[in-house]
Design a protein around this motif. Sequence first.
Motif, PDB file in Angstrom:
ATOM      1  N   TYR A  14      41.484 -84.644 -75.286  1.00 31.42           N
ATOM      2  CA  TYR A  14      42.839 -84.113 -75.080  1.00 31.42           C
ATOM      3  C   TYR A  14      42.913 -82.652 -75.529  1.00 31.42           C
ATOM      4  N   GLN A  15      42.381 -82.358 -76.687  1.00 28.86           N
ATOM      5  CA  GLN A  15      42.461 -80.997 -77.207  1.00 28.86           C
ATOM      6  C   GLN A  15      41.711 -80.006 -76.324  1.00 28.86           C
ATOM      7  N   GLN A  16      40.579 -80.419 -75.756  1.00 35.18           N
ATOM      8  CA  GLN A  16      39.774 -79.520 -74.933  1.00 35.18           C
ATOM      9  C   GLN A  16      40.297 -79.416 -73.502  1.00 35.18           C
ATOM     10  N   ASP A  17      40.604 -80.565 -72.902  1.00 31.37           N
ATOM     11  CA  ASP A  17      40.917 -80.617 -71.475  1.00 31.37           C
ATOM     12  C   ASP A  17      42.408 -80.565 -71.179  1.00 31.37           C
ATOM     13  N   GLY A  18      43.242 -80.872 -72.168  1.00 31.88           N
ATOM     14  CA  GLY A  18      44.682 -80.947 -71.920  1.00 31.88           C
ATOM     15  C   GLY A  18      45.125 -82.277 -71.357  1.00 31.88           C
ATOM     16  N   VAL A  19      44.174 -83.216 -71.179  1.00 34.23           N
ATOM     17  CA  VAL A  19      44.486 -84.553 -70.663  1.00 34.23           C
ATOM     18  C   VAL A  19      43.373 -85.495 -71.096  1.00 34.23           C
ATOM     19  N   PRO A 113      53.633 -84.936 -51.378  1.00 35.72           N
ATOM     20  CA  PRO A 113      52.855 -84.688 -52.597  1.00 35.72           C
ATOM     21  C   PRO A 113      53.768 -84.325 -53.760  1.00 35.72           C
ATOM     22  N   THR A 114      53.233 -84.438 -54.949  1.00 27.79           N
ATOM     23  CA  THR A 114      53.857 -83.835 -56.127  1.00 27.79           C
ATOM     24  C   THR A 114      53.172 -82.493 -56.326  1.00 27.79           C
ATOM     25  N   PRO A 115      53.875 -81.385 -56.104  1.00 29.06           N
ATOM     26  CA  PRO A 115      53.216 -80.072 -56.152  1.00 29.06           C
ATOM     27  C   PRO A 115      52.639 -79.776 -57.537  1.00 29.06           C
ATOM     28  N   TRP A 116      51.658 -78.889 -57.567  1.00 22.18           N
ATOM     29  CA  TRP A 116      51.071 -78.462 -58.829  1.00 22.18           C
ATOM     30  C   TRP A 116      52.134 -77.758 -59.673  1.00 22.18           C
ATOM     31  N   HIS A 117      52.188 -78.137 -60.943  1.00 21.46           N
ATOM     32  CA  HIS A 117      53.184 -77.578 -61.851  1.00 21.46           C
ATOM     33  C   HIS A 117      52.778 -77.896 -63.283  1.00 21.46           C
ATOM     34  N   GLN A 118      53.463 -77.308 -64.219  1.00 20.55           N
ATOM     35  CA  GLN A 118      53.379 -77.722 -65.623  1.00 20.55           C
ATOM     36  C   GLN A 118      54.792 -78.100 -66.064  1.00 20.55           C
ATOM     37  N   ASP A 119      54.892 -78.906 -67.099  1.00 17.56           N
ATOM     38  CA  ASP A 119      56.198 -79.452 -67.472  1.00 17.56           C
ATOM     39  C   ASP A 119      57.033 -78.519 -68.345  1.00 17.56           C
ATOM     40  N   VAL A 120      56.385 -77.677 -69.131  1.00 16.83           N
ATOM     41  CA  VAL A 120      57.104 -76.829 -70.083  1.00 16.83           C
ATOM     42  C   VAL A 120      58.247 -76.025 -69.458  1.00 16.83           C
ATOM     43  N   GLN A 154      45.920 -75.869 -70.243  1.00 15.89           N
ATOM     44  CA  GLN A 154      46.911 -75.788 -71.315  1.00 15.89           C
ATOM     45  C   GLN A 154      46.603 -74.640 -72.271  1.00 15.89           C
ATOM     46  N   GLN A 155      45.390 -74.096 -72.186  1.00 12.39           N
ATOM     47  CA  GLN A 155      44.981 -73.017 -73.083  1.00 12.39           C
ATOM     48  C   GLN A 155      45.245 -71.632 -72.495  1.00 12.39           C
ATOM     49  N   ASP A 156      45.822 -71.564 -71.290  1.00 10.66           N
ATOM     50  CA  ASP A 156      46.006 -70.276 -70.626  1.00 10.66           C
ATOM     51  C   ASP A 156      47.178 -69.472 -71.171  1.00 10.66           C
ATOM     52  N   ALA A 206      46.632 -95.344 -69.210  1.00 11.02           N
ATOM     53  CA  ALA A 206      47.588 -94.236 -69.296  1.00 11.02           C
ATOM     54  C   ALA A 206      46.860 -92.901 -69.267  1.00 11.02           C
ATOM     55  N   LEU A 207      47.573 -91.898 -68.784  1.00  7.17           N
ATOM     56  CA  LEU A 207      47.135 -90.512 -68.884  1.00  7.17           C
ATOM     57  C   LEU A 207      48.009 -89.825 -69.914  1.00  7.17           C
ATOM     58  N   LEU A 208      47.377 -89.269 -70.935  1.00  7.12           N
ATOM     59  CA  LEU A 208      48.103 -88.559 -71.991  1.00  7.12           C
ATOM     60  C   LEU A 208      47.777 -87.089 -71.811  1.00  7.12           C
ATOM     61  N   PHE A 209      48.806 -86.276 -71.525  1.00  3.28           N
ATOM     62  CA  PHE A 209      48.531 -84.878 -71.191  1.00  3.28           C
ATOM     63  C   PHE A 209      49.572 -83.943 -71.780  1.00  3.28           C
ATOM     64  N   SER A 210      49.132 -82.731 -72.012  1.00  4.34           N
ATOM     65  CA  SER A 210      49.977 -81.689 -72.579  1.00  4.34           C
ATOM     66  C   SER A 210      50.990 -81.209 -71.553  1.00  4.34           C
ATOM     67  N   ALA A 211      52.172 -80.838 -72.034  1.00  2.00           N
ATOM     68  CA  ALA A 211      53.193 -80.279 -71.154  1.00  2.00           C
ATOM     69  C   ALA A 211      52.793 -78.919 -70.612  1.00  2.00           C
ATOM     70  N   TRP A 212      51.708 -78.349 -71.137  1.00  3.55           N
ATOM     71  CA  TRP A 212      51.219 -77.048 -70.669  1.00  3.55           C
ATOM     72  C   TRP A 212      50.117 -77.191 -69.613  1.00  3.55           C
ATOM     73  N   THR A 213      49.660 -78.396 -69.350  1.00  4.50           N
ATOM     74  CA  THR A 213      48.542 -78.596 -68.424  1.00  4.50           C
ATOM     75  C   THR A 213      49.042 -78.643 -66.988  1.00  4.50           C
ATOM     76  N   LEU A 214      48.440 -77.846 -66.125  1.00  4.57           N
ATOM     77  CA  LEU A 214      48.781 -77.879 -64.705  1.00  4.57           C
ATOM     78  C   LEU A 214      48.358 -79.220 -64.107  1.00  4.57           C
ATOM     79  N   HIS A 215      49.279 -79.828 -63.359  1.00  2.00           N
ATOM     80  CA  HIS A 215      48.970 -81.117 -62.742  1.00  2.00           C
ATOM     81  C   HIS A 215      49.788 -81.302 -61.469  1.00  2.00           C
ATOM     82  N   GLY A 216      49.331 -82.201 -60.638  1.00  2.00           N
ATOM     83  CA  GLY A 216      50.014 -82.532 -59.388  1.00  2.00           C
ATOM     84  C   GLY A 216      49.442 -83.834 -58.868  1.00  2.00           C
TER      85      GLY A 216
END
Length: 276
Positions: A14-19, A113-120, A154-156, A206-216
């Motif tokens: 999680y810390q490295q990949d954001g998910v 589709p669910t477009p690529w986005h981050q949650d923050v 998430q590190q960007d 489950a997928l546990l992911f950071s609100a900063w990680t780009l996903h779609g």
Amino acid sequence: MTQRNLTETEILQYQQDGVVCIRNAVDPEWIAKLLAFGQQQLENPGKLCNDANPGAEKGRMFTDRYLWRSHDLIYQYAKDSGCARLAAQAMQSQSARFYFDHLLIKKAETAIPTPWHQDVPYWPFKGKQIASVWLALTPVTVAGSGLEFVRGSQQDDLVYLPEAFGASGADKNAWTGTGEGVPCPDIEAARDDFDIIGFDLQPGDALLFSAWTLHGAPGNESSTQDRMALSTRWLGDDAIWDPRPGTDPSVNPEEVRVSPGSYPSDNAIFPEFYRA
């Protein structure tokens, strides 16, 4: 019901990949109850539902949110399933406060589709310790609209412009797409330029992911399998209440008992469901 802990390997991923993909994330007893609840919501949606093609058996993308306020099952799941513990451990936070629940359904043969986005950008918070636990209630494949992620994004330290999707053009969701940020790259047009990862899931994974990680997520290509998931959103120690313009107004700022710029220590609105 049992609750599990993350392994050191899962925390590091999680810390490295954001998910991180968590197999058998919650006690199996939750799955049938939540699956039946999701079917009921399709027939009796809440006031914050977002429904493209209502009533259809195919081509329907449906979401509903903040169900914990009026449905005891969702409140008990958020409180007792152990998702708060998992989120806190992944975020390396001493606590986890509950933000909201999000029921997500794509019926079979739904091309949307669910477009690529981050949650923050959508949420009225600042902080790095903000995460989601996306629980599969049905079998999920990437071709069946499973989530994909840009590994490490998430590190960007970038905030991407939020965009409307699904049925969010409805008046009740007109706030979507009015925030600030830089344009999200066209990931679909240049997939080979990004480190994209996706996961096939069974119910209870489950997928546990950071609100900063780009996903779609792509559309659901399956002709038989609906995709249903329940995501819970979690706030860690460094979360700051920030109801800035262009973020989700579903929580009325006038009801929150902390000032903007402060830690969201309001147990009525953001209950603390885990503390180490």
